[in-house]
Design a protein around this motif. Sequence first.
Motif, PDB file in Angstrom:
ATOM      1  N   SER A 192     -18.169 -26.279 -17.147  1.00 22.07           N
ATOM      2  CA  SER A 192     -18.596 -27.674 -17.021  1.00 22.07           C
ATOM      3  C   SER A 192     -20.059 -27.877 -17.394  1.00 22.07           C
ATOM      4  CB  SER A 192     -18.346 -28.171 -15.599  1.00 22.07           C
ATOM      5  OG  SER A 192     -19.064 -27.389 -14.674  1.00 22.07           O
ATOM      6  N   ASP A 193     -20.850 -26.805 -17.342  1.00 23.95           N
ATOM      7  CA  ASP A 193     -22.279 -26.877 -17.658  1.00 23.95           C
ATOM      8  C   ASP A 193     -22.660 -25.583 -18.376  1.00 23.95           C
ATOM      9  OD1 ASP A 193     -25.121 -26.521 -17.490  1.00 23.95           O
ATOM     10  OD2 ASP A 193     -25.198 -27.892 -15.785  1.00 23.95           O
ATOM     11  N   VAL A 194     -22.822 -25.657 -19.679  1.00 26.08           N
ATOM     12  CA  VAL A 194     -23.081 -24.460 -20.488  1.00 26.08           C
ATOM     13  C   VAL A 194     -24.338 -23.734 -20.015  1.00 26.08           C
ATOM     14  CG1 VAL A 194     -23.647 -23.597 -22.803  1.00 26.08           C
ATOM     15  CG2 VAL A 194     -21.848 -25.324 -22.515  1.00 26.08           C
ATOM     16  N   SER A 195     -25.427 -24.465 -19.761  1.00 25.35           N
ATOM     17  CA  SER A 195     -26.682 -23.818 -19.350  1.00 25.35           C
ATOM     18  C   SER A 195     -26.530 -23.080 -18.029  1.00 25.35           C
ATOM     19  CB  SER A 195     -27.804 -24.841 -19.243  1.00 25.35           C
ATOM     20  OG  SER A 195     -28.114 -25.335 -20.523  1.00 25.35           O
ATOM     21  N   ARG A 196     -25.859 -23.696 -17.069  1.00 24.26           N
ATOM     22  CA  ARG A 196     -25.661 -23.061 -15.760  1.00 24.26           C
ATOM     23  C   ARG A 196     -24.810 -21.799 -15.892  1.00 24.26           C
ATOM     24  NH1 ARG A 196     -22.083 -25.931 -11.187  1.00 24.26           N
ATOM     25  NH2 ARG A 196     -20.593 -25.569 -12.854  1.00 24.26           N
ATOM     26  N   SER A 197     -23.726 -21.879 -16.656  1.00 27.89           N
ATOM     27  CA  SER A 197     -22.856 -20.712 -16.840  1.00 27.89           C
ATOM     28  C   SER A 197     -23.551 -19.639 -17.679  1.00 27.89           C
ATOM     29  CB  SER A 197     -21.537 -21.125 -17.493  1.00 27.89           C
ATOM     30  OG  SER A 197     -20.800 -21.914 -16.599  1.00 27.89           O
ATOM     31  N   PHE A 198     -24.298 -20.044 -18.685  1.00 18.33           N
ATOM     32  CA  PHE A 198     -25.073 -19.096 -19.490  1.00 18.33           C
ATOM     33  C   PHE A 198     -26.014 -18.308 -18.585  1.00 18.33           C
ATOM     34  CE2 PHE A 198     -28.711 -17.898 -22.101  1.00 18.33           C
ATOM     35  CZ  PHE A 198     -28.127 -17.427 -23.264  1.00 18.33           C
ATOM     36  N   ASP A 199     -26.733 -19.008 -17.720  1.00 16.36           N
ATOM     37  CA  ASP A 199     -27.646 -18.356 -16.780  1.00 16.36           C
ATOM     38  C   ASP A 199     -26.898 -17.379 -15.873  1.00 16.36           C
ATOM     39  OD1 ASP A 199     -30.305 -18.147 -15.344  1.00 16.36           O
ATOM     40  OD2 ASP A 199     -29.027 -18.882 -13.712  1.00 16.36           O
ATOM     41  N   PHE A 200     -25.755 -17.782 -15.350  1.00 13.77           N
ATOM     42  CA  PHE A 200     -24.962 -16.936 -14.457  1.00 13.77           C
ATOM     43  C   PHE A 200     -24.510 -15.656 -15.157  1.00 13.77           C
ATOM     44  CE2 PHE A 200     -20.858 -15.576 -12.729  1.00 13.77           C
ATOM     45  CZ  PHE A 200     -21.162 -15.429 -11.385  1.00 13.77           C
ATOM     46  N   TYR A 201     -23.890 -15.785 -16.320  1.00 15.53           N
ATOM     47  CA  TYR A 201     -23.347 -14.616 -17.010  1.00 15.53           C
ATOM     48  C   TYR A 201     -24.446 -13.708 -17.579  1.00 15.53           C
ATOM     49  CZ  TYR A 201     -18.559 -16.102 -16.408  1.00 15.53           C
ATOM     50  OH  TYR A 201     -17.353 -16.439 -15.842  1.00 15.53           O
ATOM     51  N   VAL A 202     -25.548 -14.280 -18.022  1.00 19.84           N
ATOM     52  CA  VAL A 202     -26.632 -13.467 -18.578  1.00 19.84           C
ATOM     53  C   VAL A 202     -27.524 -12.897 -17.478  1.00 19.84           C
ATOM     54  CG1 VAL A 202     -28.719 -13.543 -20.010  1.00 19.84           C
ATOM     55  CG2 VAL A 202     -26.621 -14.653 -20.803  1.00 19.84           C
ATOM     56  N   ASN A 203     -28.023 -13.744 -16.582  1.00 19.58           N
ATOM     57  CA  ASN A 203     -29.029 -13.297 -15.614  1.00 19.58           C
ATOM     58  C   ASN A 203     -28.465 -12.691 -14.338  1.00 19.58           C
ATOM     59  OD1 ASN A 203     -31.232 -14.034 -17.278  1.00 19.58           O
ATOM     60  ND2 ASN A 203     -30.860 -16.158 -16.734  1.00 19.58           N
ATOM     61  N   ARG A 204     -27.252 -13.048 -13.957  1.00 19.54           N
ATOM     62  CA  ARG A 204     -26.658 -12.438 -12.754  1.00 19.54           C
ATOM     63  C   ARG A 204     -25.729 -11.289 -13.081  1.00 19.54           C
ATOM     64  NH1 ARG A 204     -25.273 -17.171  -8.428  1.00 19.54           N
ATOM     65  NH2 ARG A 204     -27.328 -18.154  -8.443  1.00 19.54           N
ATOM     66  N   LEU A 205     -24.935 -11.441 -14.151  1.00 17.30           N
ATOM     67  CA  LEU A 205     -23.960 -10.402 -14.472  1.00 17.30           C
ATOM     68  C   LEU A 205     -24.421  -9.436 -15.552  1.00 17.30           C
ATOM     69  CD1 LEU A 205     -20.548 -12.309 -14.288  1.00 17.30           C
ATOM     70  CD2 LEU A 205     -21.853 -11.166 -12.479  1.00 17.30           C
ATOM     71  N   GLY A 206     -25.427  -9.794 -16.337  1.00 16.08           N
ATOM     72  CA  GLY A 206     -25.976  -8.862 -17.324  1.00 16.08           C
ATOM     73  C   GLY A 206     -25.339  -8.904 -18.703  1.00 16.08           C
ATOM     74  N   PHE A 207     -24.635  -9.973 -19.042  1.00 21.91           N
ATOM     75  CA  PHE A 207     -24.113 -10.115 -20.397  1.00 21.91           C
ATOM     76  C   PHE A 207     -25.277 -10.274 -21.374  1.00 21.91           C
ATOM     77  CE2 PHE A 207     -20.264 -10.790 -18.205  1.00 21.91           C
ATOM     78  CZ  PHE A 207     -19.200 -10.801 -19.103  1.00 21.91           C
ATOM     79  N   THR A 208     -25.048  -9.921 -22.637  1.00 22.78           N
ATOM     80  CA  THR A 208     -26.058 -10.061 -23.679  1.00 22.78           C
ATOM     81  C   THR A 208     -25.803 -11.362 -24.434  1.00 22.78           C
ATOM     82  OG1 THR A 208     -26.194  -7.663 -23.925  1.00 22.78           O
ATOM     83  CG2 THR A 208     -27.025  -9.007 -25.755  1.00 22.78           C
ATOM     84  N   PRO A 209     -26.798 -12.265 -24.469  1.00 26.71           N
ATOM     85  CA  PRO A 209     -26.611 -13.509 -25.222  1.00 26.71           C
ATOM     86  C   PRO A 209     -26.627 -13.230 -26.723  1.00 26.71           C
ATOM     87  CG  PRO A 209     -28.831 -13.403 -24.324  1.00 26.71           C
ATOM     88  CD  PRO A 209     -28.107 -12.194 -23.817  1.00 26.71           C
ATOM     89  N   LYS A 210     -25.716 -13.891 -27.439  1.00 25.77           N
ATOM     90  CA  LYS A 210     -25.645 -13.754 -28.895  1.00 25.77           C
ATOM     91  C   LYS A 210     -25.930 -15.077 -29.593  1.00 25.77           C
ATOM     92  CE  LYS A 210     -24.561  -9.407 -28.978  1.00 25.77           C
ATOM     93  NZ  LYS A 210     -25.439  -8.394 -29.566  1.00 25.77           N
TER      94      LYS A 210
ATOM     95  N   ASP B 267     -16.138 -27.944 -21.404  1.00 23.68           N
ATOM     96  CA  ASP B 267     -14.848 -28.602 -21.266  1.00 23.68           C
ATOM     97  C   ASP B 267     -14.695 -29.021 -19.806  1.00 23.68           C
ATOM     98  OD1 ASP B 267     -12.301 -29.537 -21.839  1.00 23.68           O
ATOM     99  OD2 ASP B 267     -11.540 -27.615 -22.543  1.00 23.68           O
ATOM    100  N   SER B 268     -13.680 -29.805 -19.525  1.00 19.02           N
ATOM    101  CA  SER B 268     -13.383 -30.070 -18.119  1.00 19.02           C
ATOM    102  C   SER B 268     -12.693 -28.826 -17.572  1.00 19.02           C
ATOM    103  CB  SER B 268     -12.507 -31.308 -17.968  1.00 19.02           C
ATOM    104  OG  SER B 268     -11.293 -31.138 -18.657  1.00 19.02           O
ATOM    105  N   VAL B 269     -12.950 -28.520 -16.319  1.00 28.52           N
ATOM    106  CA  VAL B 269     -12.453 -27.287 -15.718  1.00 28.52           C
ATOM    107  C   VAL B 269     -11.470 -27.618 -14.606  1.00 28.52           C
ATOM    108  CG1 VAL B 269     -13.103 -25.180 -14.499  1.00 28.52           C
ATOM    109  CG2 VAL B 269     -14.614 -26.114 -16.263  1.00 28.52           C
ATOM    110  N   ALA B 270     -10.327 -26.978 -14.658  1.00 29.35           N
ATOM    111  CA  ALA B 270      -9.326 -27.126 -13.607  1.00 29.35           C
ATOM    112  C   ALA B 270      -9.084 -25.752 -13.003  1.00 29.35           C
ATOM    113  CB  ALA B 270      -8.025 -27.689 -14.178  1.00 29.35           C
ATOM    114  N   THR B 271      -9.519 -25.561 -11.761  1.00 22.53           N
ATOM    115  CA  THR B 271      -9.322 -24.261 -11.119  1.00 22.53           C
ATOM    116  C   THR B 271      -7.866 -24.108 -10.708  1.00 22.53           C
ATOM    117  OG1 THR B 271      -9.957 -25.152  -8.980  1.00 22.53           O
ATOM    118  CG2 THR B 271     -11.693 -24.109 -10.291  1.00 22.53           C
ATOM    119  N   ARG B 272      -7.427 -22.873 -10.664  1.00 20.86           N
ATOM    120  CA  ARG B 272      -6.038 -22.565 -10.341  1.00 20.86           C
ATOM    121  C   ARG B 272      -5.979 -21.789  -9.042  1.00 20.86           C
ATOM    122  NH1 ARG B 272      -2.582 -21.368 -15.453  1.00 20.86           N
ATOM    123  NH2 ARG B 272      -1.430 -20.356 -13.812  1.00 20.86           N
TER     124      ARG B 272
END
Length: 132
Positions: free
Chosen positions: A13-31, A52-57
């Motif tokens: 739902s928020d690219v910047s927030r998720s980018f921060d989470f996956y890169v800075n908390r989980l250690g993914f490499t940004p490309k 996109d809109s997100v629907a949790t399951r």
Amino acid sequence: MLNGLNHITIAVSDVSRSFDFYVNRLGFTPKAKWAGGAYLSLGNLWLCLSADSVATREDYTHYAFSIRSEDFDVYVKKLKSSGITEWKINKSEGKSIYFLDPDGHKLEIHDGNLDSRLRACIKHPYEKMEFF
């Protein structure tokens, strides 16, 4: 003929927030990153974050990432101190932590692999389990 996993795309739902989470908390490499998404990598894994809109399951579908056993405890302590939300307690072979990303996608960090899981299942098979 298929030969492996190509990539995983996760609606966010928020690219910047998720980018921060996956890169800075989980250690993914940004490309790459743009208004509608981002490309990240982790080892050979290609992850796409797509606005996109997100629907949790409410099912067991989740994405699990590998970690070395000797790194597990320190990594989990860091994750917990960042305020992650756990969605399940581990009851299977190996060390695992199950937690949510900012959009509620179910993630897991696991220190085992398919071989270690199968060895554990041979000793304690699931109901009606069959091995090939």
